[in-house]
Design a protein around this motif. Sequence first.
Motif, PDB file in Angstrom:
ATOM      1  N   ALA A  21     -39.438 -36.324  97.643  1.00  0.00           N
ATOM      2  CA  ALA A  21     -39.669 -37.053  96.556  1.00  0.00           C
ATOM      3  C   ALA A  21     -39.256 -36.064  95.151  1.00  0.00           C
ATOM      4  N   LEU A  22     -39.339 -34.933  95.402  1.00  0.00           N
ATOM      5  CA  LEU A  22     -39.403 -33.783  93.967  1.00  0.00           C
ATOM      6  C   LEU A  22     -37.467 -33.731  93.786  1.00  0.00           C
ATOM      7  N   LEU A  23     -36.694 -33.963  95.381  1.00  0.00           N
ATOM      8  CA  LEU A  23     -36.051 -33.763  94.975  1.00  0.00           C
ATOM      9  C   LEU A  23     -34.846 -34.706  95.084  1.00  0.00           C
ATOM     10  N   ALA A  24     -35.154 -36.059  95.350  1.00  0.00           N
ATOM     11  CA  ALA A  24     -34.446 -37.546  95.141  1.00  0.00           C
ATOM     12  C   ALA A  24     -33.462 -37.581  94.373  1.00  0.00           C
ATOM     13  N   PRO A  25     -34.390 -36.882  92.819  1.00  0.00           N
ATOM     14  CA  PRO A  25     -33.288 -37.027  91.321  1.00  0.00           C
ATOM     15  C   PRO A  25     -31.876 -36.207  91.598  1.00  0.00           C
ATOM     16  N   VAL A  26     -32.258 -35.074  92.337  1.00  0.00           N
ATOM     17  CA  VAL A  26     -31.438 -34.359  92.464  1.00  0.00           C
ATOM     18  C   VAL A  26     -30.330 -34.651  94.139  1.00  0.00           C
ATOM     19  N   ASP A  27     -30.613 -34.990  94.528  1.00  0.00           N
ATOM     20  CA  ASP A  27     -29.790 -36.132  95.318  1.00  0.00           C
ATOM     21  C   ASP A  27     -29.281 -36.973  95.102  1.00  0.00           C
ATOM     22  N   ALA A  28     -29.413 -37.393  94.067  1.00  0.00           N
ATOM     23  CA  ALA A  28     -28.936 -39.315  93.264  1.00  0.00           C
ATOM     24  C   ALA A  28     -27.344 -37.889  92.718  1.00  0.00           C
ATOM     25  N   GLU A  29     -28.209 -37.366  91.857  1.00  0.00           N
ATOM     26  CA  GLU A  29     -27.147 -36.386  91.177  1.00  0.00           C
ATOM     27  C   GLU A  29     -25.580 -35.911  91.671  1.00  0.00           C
ATOM     28  N   LEU A  30     -26.185 -34.721  92.601  1.00  0.00           N
ATOM     29  CA  LEU A  30     -25.156 -34.765  93.654  1.00  0.00           C
ATOM     30  C   LEU A  30     -24.264 -35.398  94.135  1.00  0.00           C
ATOM     31  N   LEU A  31     -24.204 -37.064  94.837  1.00  0.00           N
ATOM     32  CA  LEU A  31     -23.659 -38.161  95.555  1.00  0.00           C
ATOM     33  C   LEU A  31     -22.839 -38.518  94.202  1.00  0.00           C
ATOM     34  N   ARG A  32     -23.700 -38.262  93.174  1.00  0.00           N
ATOM     35  CA  ARG A  32     -22.033 -39.541  92.372  1.00  0.00           C
ATOM     36  C   ARG A  32     -21.657 -38.404  91.404  1.00  0.00           C
ATOM     37  N   HIS A  33     -21.980 -37.616  90.994  1.00  0.00           N
ATOM     38  CA  HIS A  33     -20.896 -36.598  90.326  1.00  0.00           C
ATOM     39  C   HIS A  33     -20.285 -35.690  91.210  1.00  0.00           C
ATOM     40  N   TYR A  34     -21.035 -35.496  92.484  1.00  0.00           N
ATOM     41  CA  TYR A  34     -19.975 -34.527  93.289  1.00  0.00           C
ATOM     42  C   TYR A  34     -19.367 -35.582  94.420  1.00  0.00           C
ATOM     43  N   PRO A  35     -19.166 -36.470  94.575  1.00  0.00           N
ATOM     44  CA  PRO A  35     -18.281 -36.526  95.676  1.00  0.00           C
ATOM     45  C   PRO A  35     -17.397 -36.477  96.881  1.00  0.00           C
ATOM     46  N   GLY A  36     -17.113 -35.142  96.370  1.00  0.00           N
ATOM     47  CA  GLY A  36     -16.193 -34.456  97.513  1.00  0.00           C
ATOM     48  C   GLY A  36     -15.099 -34.701  96.619  1.00  0.00           C
ATOM     49  N   ASP A  37     -13.589 -34.242  97.286  1.00  0.00           N
ATOM     50  CA  ASP A  37     -12.251 -34.974  98.041  1.00  0.00           C
ATOM     51  C   ASP A  37     -12.328 -36.889  97.579  1.00  0.00           C
ATOM     52  N   PRO A  38     -11.542 -37.417  97.609  1.00  0.00           N
ATOM     53  CA  PRO A  38     -10.831 -38.678  97.474  1.00  0.00           C
ATOM     54  C   PRO A  38     -10.181 -38.613  98.694  1.00  0.00           C
ATOM     55  N   ALA A  39     -10.354 -37.976  99.134  1.00  0.00           N
ATOM     56  CA  ALA A  39      -9.026 -37.719 101.384  1.00  0.00           C
ATOM     57  C   ALA A  39      -7.535 -38.576 100.755  1.00  0.00           C
ATOM     58  N   THR A  40      -7.375 -39.082  99.555  1.00  0.00           N
ATOM     59  CA  THR A  40      -5.426 -39.449  99.770  1.00  0.00           C
ATOM     60  C   THR A  40      -4.527 -38.321  98.908  1.00  0.00           C
ATOM     61  N   ARG A  41      -3.405 -38.919  99.551  1.00  0.00           N
ATOM     62  CA  ARG A  41      -2.617 -38.135  98.854  1.00  0.00           C
ATOM     63  C   ARG A  41      -2.410 -37.871  97.486  1.00  0.00           C
TER      64      ARG A  41
END
Length: 427
Positions: A21-41
């Motif tokens: 519960a403490l880290l849930a906001p951080v988890d959401a931030e990571l997913l939203r702002h750091y999705p990783g490379d789009p894996a496109t050309r």
Amino acid sequence: MGQREQVATSLAAAVGEEIGALLAPVDAELLRHYPGDPATRQPVHTVYVPGDTFTAGTVRSWGDQALAALDEHAPDAASLAAVLGLAGELAEPVYARVRAKLEREPVEDLRVDFEDGYGHRPDAEEDEAAARAARLIAEADRAGTAAPYTGIRMKCLEAPVRDRGIRTLDVFLSGLMEAGGLPGGLVLTLPKVTYAEQVTAMVRLLEAFEAAHGLAPGRLGFEIQIETGQAILAADGTATVARMIRAAGGRATGLHYGTFDYSACLGVSAAYQASDHPAADHAKAIMQVAAAGTGVRVSDGSTNVLPVGPAERVHEAWRLHYGLTRRALARAYYQGWDMHPGHLPTRYAAVFAFYREGYEQAAARLARYADRAGGDVLDEPATARALAGHLLRGLDCGALDPDEVATATEGLTRADLEGFAVPRPGV
């Protein structure tokens, strides 16, 4: 079988739930702002063509001019290898692939320029040029003759040219919609971005256009061009470019370094304005760190030394361009700008040599990693991502063939490579 180990724990399940519960906001931030490379050309370069000179034959014309330069100044593999210092085993495969690329797909990313390369024109003239660009791009897209990525660079959102930039963007995008819709490889470039608020304004423009045409929210993305010192370092000492990525709300697709505007902004003398100047290295390093994990790609700038004139001068310009391109690739700047058809042979020679030099070792290491076979290098998941990314980039640009990669990796498919290359979101 030996004796089973006794497993002891001390923490109640409630502790793990509390941490979650403490880290849930951080988890959401990571997913939203750091999705990783789009894996496109990612294209290996961007070619800028002024809006008044862009025609239906521009892409083919660049390819033909590049082939003519090769015919005149490096008519065979040995002569190009001598000019550029290519290793003997690379000369034939690189030269053959360069010629094939120039015949098949000479330009990977084309930007019709309505900014510095176009200048200030009467409004009616720029309106007509923007409408013509939309029509020609739509026609090329339907005919299958367009560059894989195509779009425009509008004027910036600074006050003196803001209205003109907005109108050109509107005329161009509206023309595409009238001609049948937005092409898949559409790219928009916003130049001379200094404040994150200018990125926010661009987002608002694209939101309004999407709403006007019933497009899915987020359909339109854009590149941010970094051409001022303030875009790197804000007055309070923070990295402005990181704020810009955040302000784009997921619409930023790239950060493009503007070699000459940025150098001039910092007071670098004209003779020393180059993509390997220490000031350029500093700016691109900040851009690279700010973009890491966000899915935003970083592009290097260009050289203004053109390969024209007598053979000695052409060869000198080719060596400079080849060296700068190889330097950028080693620093993980996989894209740059090309300003003249004569730059295409050395762009592709540098790119193809870079990927062919490393592919057998990368493939063997990835194959061992996939089989958990070990070897003389202990690779981790992050390294496997880099190895797979190297092979995928080589395949995308034509430096490598699918069959030779499959053989060298002991049967790994492209889907396998993509599985290794795409990082877990938030990491």
